[in-house]
Write a protein that holds these residues in place. Sequence first.
Motif, PDB file in Angstrom:
ATOM      1  N   TYR A 689      -9.888   1.064   6.240  1.00 13.46           N
ATOM      2  CA  TYR A 689     -10.089   1.624   4.942  1.00 13.46           C
ATOM      3  C   TYR A 689      -8.419   0.239   4.584  1.00 13.46           C
ATOM      4  O   TYR A 689      -7.576   0.632   5.044  1.00 13.46           O
ATOM      5  N   GLN A 690      -9.106  -0.886   3.442  1.00 11.58           N
ATOM      6  CA  GLN A 690      -7.802  -0.919   2.916  1.00 11.58           C
ATOM      7  C   GLN A 690      -6.885  -0.452   1.470  1.00 11.58           C
ATOM      8  O   GLN A 690      -8.582  -1.069   0.528  1.00 11.58           O
ATOM      9  N   PRO A 691      -6.039  -0.424   1.749  1.00  9.83           N
ATOM     10  CA  PRO A 691      -5.392   0.324   0.547  1.00  9.83           C
ATOM     11  C   PRO A 691      -5.406  -0.761  -0.968  1.00  9.83           C
ATOM     12  O   PRO A 691      -5.439  -1.323  -0.670  1.00  9.83           O
ATOM     13  N   VAL A 692      -5.621   0.302  -2.150  1.00  6.69           N
ATOM     14  CA  VAL A 692      -5.437   0.019  -4.045  1.00  6.69           C
ATOM     15  C   VAL A 692      -4.316   0.348  -3.770  1.00  6.69           C
ATOM     16  O   VAL A 692      -4.044   1.296  -4.233  1.00  6.69           O
ATOM     17  N   TYR A 900      -3.767  -3.682  -7.367  1.00  8.59           N
ATOM     18  CA  TYR A 900      -3.652  -4.641  -6.393  1.00  8.59           C
ATOM     19  C   TYR A 900      -4.254  -4.479  -4.688  1.00  8.59           C
ATOM     20  O   TYR A 900      -4.405  -3.140  -3.844  1.00  8.59           O
ATOM     21  N   GLN A 901      -4.965  -5.934  -4.492  1.00 10.85           N
ATOM     22  CA  GLN A 901      -5.776  -5.106  -2.714  1.00 10.85           C
ATOM     23  C   GLN A 901      -5.693  -6.488  -2.575  1.00 10.85           C
ATOM     24  O   GLN A 901      -5.879  -7.541  -3.140  1.00 10.85           O
ATOM     25  N   PHE A 905       0.300  -6.354   0.996  1.00 14.23           N
ATOM     26  CA  PHE A 905       0.647  -4.987   0.776  1.00 14.23           C
ATOM     27  C   PHE A 905      -0.175  -4.518   2.995  1.00 14.23           C
ATOM     28  O   PHE A 905       0.629  -3.821   3.270  1.00 14.23           O
ATOM     29  N   SER A 906      -1.088  -4.854   2.398  1.00 10.12           N
ATOM     30  CA  SER A 906      -1.936  -4.341   3.991  1.00 10.12           C
ATOM     31  C   SER A 906      -3.619  -4.482   4.634  1.00 10.12           C
ATOM     32  O   SER A 906      -4.147  -5.218   2.927  1.00 10.12           O
ATOM     33  N   GLY A 907      -3.779  -4.567   5.301  1.00 11.21           N
ATOM     34  CA  GLY A 907      -4.670  -5.445   5.899  1.00 11.21           C
ATOM     35  C   GLY A 907      -5.900  -4.089   5.987  1.00 11.21           C
ATOM     36  O   GLY A 907      -5.086  -2.844   5.584  1.00 11.21           O
TER      37      GLY A 907
END
Length: 926
Positions: A689-692, A900-901, A905-907
Amino acid sequence: MSPTPGGLGLAGTPRVHGLSLPDAPALLSAEDGLVVAATKQAATLTGHDEPGALVGSKLADLVEREGRETWLIGATGRTPVRLQTWPHPDDDALQVTLLVDVSDLTETGPDATGGPRDSEERYWLIDAQRLAKVASWVYYPDTGAIYRSPLLAEFLGAGGADHADDVTAMISTTHPDDRDRAAQFYADVLNAAEGELLETELRNLHGTRIFLCTGRAEYDRAGQIVRVQGTVQDVTEHRALERQLRDERRRLQDAQRIARLGTWEVDPRTNVMRLSSMLYEILGQPVSSTGTFDRYLDRVHPDDREWVRQAWRPLIEHGEQVEIEHRYQRTPDSTRILRIHGTRIADADGRDLLVGTAQDVTEQRAVVTRMERSSQRFSDLVNITPVGIGLFDRTERLVNANEALCELLGYRLDQMRGLSIRDITHPDEPDPSLPAPDEPSGFRRRAPQRVMVRADGEPVYCELHTSSSVQDDGTEFWLVVFQDITERRRAAEALRYQATHDDLTGLPNRTAVKDLLGRLLGRADSPGIAVLFCDIDNFKRVNDSLGHDAGDELLVALARRLEGGLPEGCTPARLSGDEFVIICSDVEACGGVDHLATRVSALLRTAVPVHGQLVRVSSSIGAAVPNGSGAGGEDLLRFADAAMFEAKRRGTGKVSLASPALMAAADRQLHLEGQLREALSNDGLALHYQPVVDAEGTVVSAEALIRWPHPERGMLSPDAFLPVAEQGDLLRELDRWVLRTALREAASWPVRNGRPVSIAVNLAGLVPGGPDFVDSVADIVAETGIAWDRVILELVETSLVDLPSRTRHEMGELVSRGVRFAVDDFGTGYSSLARLKDLPAQIIKVDRRFVAGVGGDASDFAVARAVVDMAYAMDRQCVAEGVEDATQFRLLRGVGVESYQGWLFSGAVPAEKFREMLADGPLATP
């Protein structure tokens, strides 16, 4: 048995002093016992020459009793006798005494001085009793002795009457159930008045015979019983006959009652009509009433009376048999229908009698009327039925038909009558006879289909339903329903065509290709086969730039070129999208695989006018031929497909032949596909899961990204196995698994500050417009329990262009429930920004290629700003993909991007780590 006048021993016997006596030893005595007459045999038995020697003697002087023995006193001695007495039938004051010589039955013979004994009369009497089945007995109350004739012993059986020496013993020889009645009978006889004859019926010991027993007591002048005498008559056969007659009479009466049938008799001389009890009941008249022929006519219905009167005339005047059926009024409110049969006979005196039967047939006529009405309704129904119905005789010739059959076959009814089933069956039909009727058990076979022929020669396809039946006269016939299935057959043929042909181009589809390859490879004498797999180069660009209608027009034009340009023995087909397949049944006749591939490439390398523009196209072609390893049709398609991809990697318009190495690679690809299917079935895949995030770093949603923990090759990214899934037609099932797994995981995510995190799933196989799209999504949402407004479905831009109204309606139905649609990779679909307003989506995701250049390329920045401005103007949310540095973040935030994705921020992280991320709060932002 006591003789009676005209009975035993009196008819035709000699007369003495004007009175008849038995032709046997007998005496006639007055009331005082004085002998007034004797027979010649009686004189001989007593040793006298003439009967007159006995006249004037006292009966008591001639007969002497000693205990149980009775002796006749004669001139020469004593003779043992048995006496039977009865009043003379012509004079009750005189008594006949029959003398029966029993000297041969007694132990003590006659006196030595006795003369010869004549026992002829005794034997005659016993024979007469046996013929009449009548035995006799005499009882002497003063001594208790009882005499029984030999026949009585035969009646009651050995060990019975022959040893019965008294009344009690005689009673014991009767049936146990009859002994009380026997005892009462003897008692009643002893108390009966003089001359009173009593009767009773008794059975023998075993109950097999029935006897009529009579008895009468004789008294002396002092009023004392001298003796009791009687008879026993075997009436077993008489009673059986009487019982049989009663049973037959009862059965006849029952049959008449069941049939509602009575008998009548009319005397023409008196006009009196005699009726049976059943006929009285039918006519509703009391049995005591007397009927006449005229009174019967008065009850005939007024409308029938005159013709009924005339119908009787042949019987009354000429004795001819008649049969009449008419209405009869029992009462003013009750009318019955009678069927009369009559004839003339002669009675015992030779006089004419009219006799016959009358049957109440009201119910039968009601049934017949109902059947006639039902038959009429059936006929009316047949006539108005829109399907053809024909009646055929046993020779299969048409007897009758309804209007629908006449119209179906184009004949008039008079033209059709007499035609055989062969005459109206198309000559190409192998079996023109009528099909067998349906099973009577209700089991229905598939109705046979026949091609019939109209009067104008046109064929008509019919389904024949046949039933055999019987007419009222017993004649068998066939009832055949002709159901016109011409349109249905055409529709079925159209459906079969649709099932095996491409809707757009009309070429054979994948199903037809598999069937054709199966037939070709299954032939033992099959020559060389080749499969060419063709993919139109850059076809997606045509769809995206000119629209799907233009792409369809291009595919149709290419299909026509293939149909018209391929050599004989080659079949073009369209599998899907821009993929064409060529099946060649004899590649050597076409000059070999290379020559055929070159020719096909030339056909597909052309310029086609589409929507007013000239579109130049080419194709990448892969070819495969059987390699002797037993490869099937599916294998050849797979090898040709792999060769096509190899050709496409080398550039546009290339041709590649499936080499052994390529086939081996295709086999590995197939093996990988099998492993993917197994992983999909056993939950062997994983989601990251990639955060937005929003501008403050708060996680607002997450995109689910699939991974495959391969047991041999380690963690595989989608790029490694999604092409395998696409070739194996697994994308739809893969999307279902991802959607179900992601929504189930997201349903349990923690909620911070009252803002639940949404979940986004990218769809490639389960897309709007596909089968059961709405139902599939709804079922998964209901199964996982997640809120509708937390679900985001991401689709690439090209799948949302030019959507039909039905697909838009499906998307609108989900949106109304709370689902949001997102356009993924917006800006890469070769469409203008003007199309943004036509996309049925609530979220626009700007492609990472534009995001990557916003910091250094003014054009990319301008595109990004334009997309954001238009999205806000249309009340749509904007998400930037691939944000990887602080400059991109600040510039995009400056133009108004909300979410933003990216790696800044995070993979994409496993589910457990993403839960920890949510628990830690907002992510860091520059």
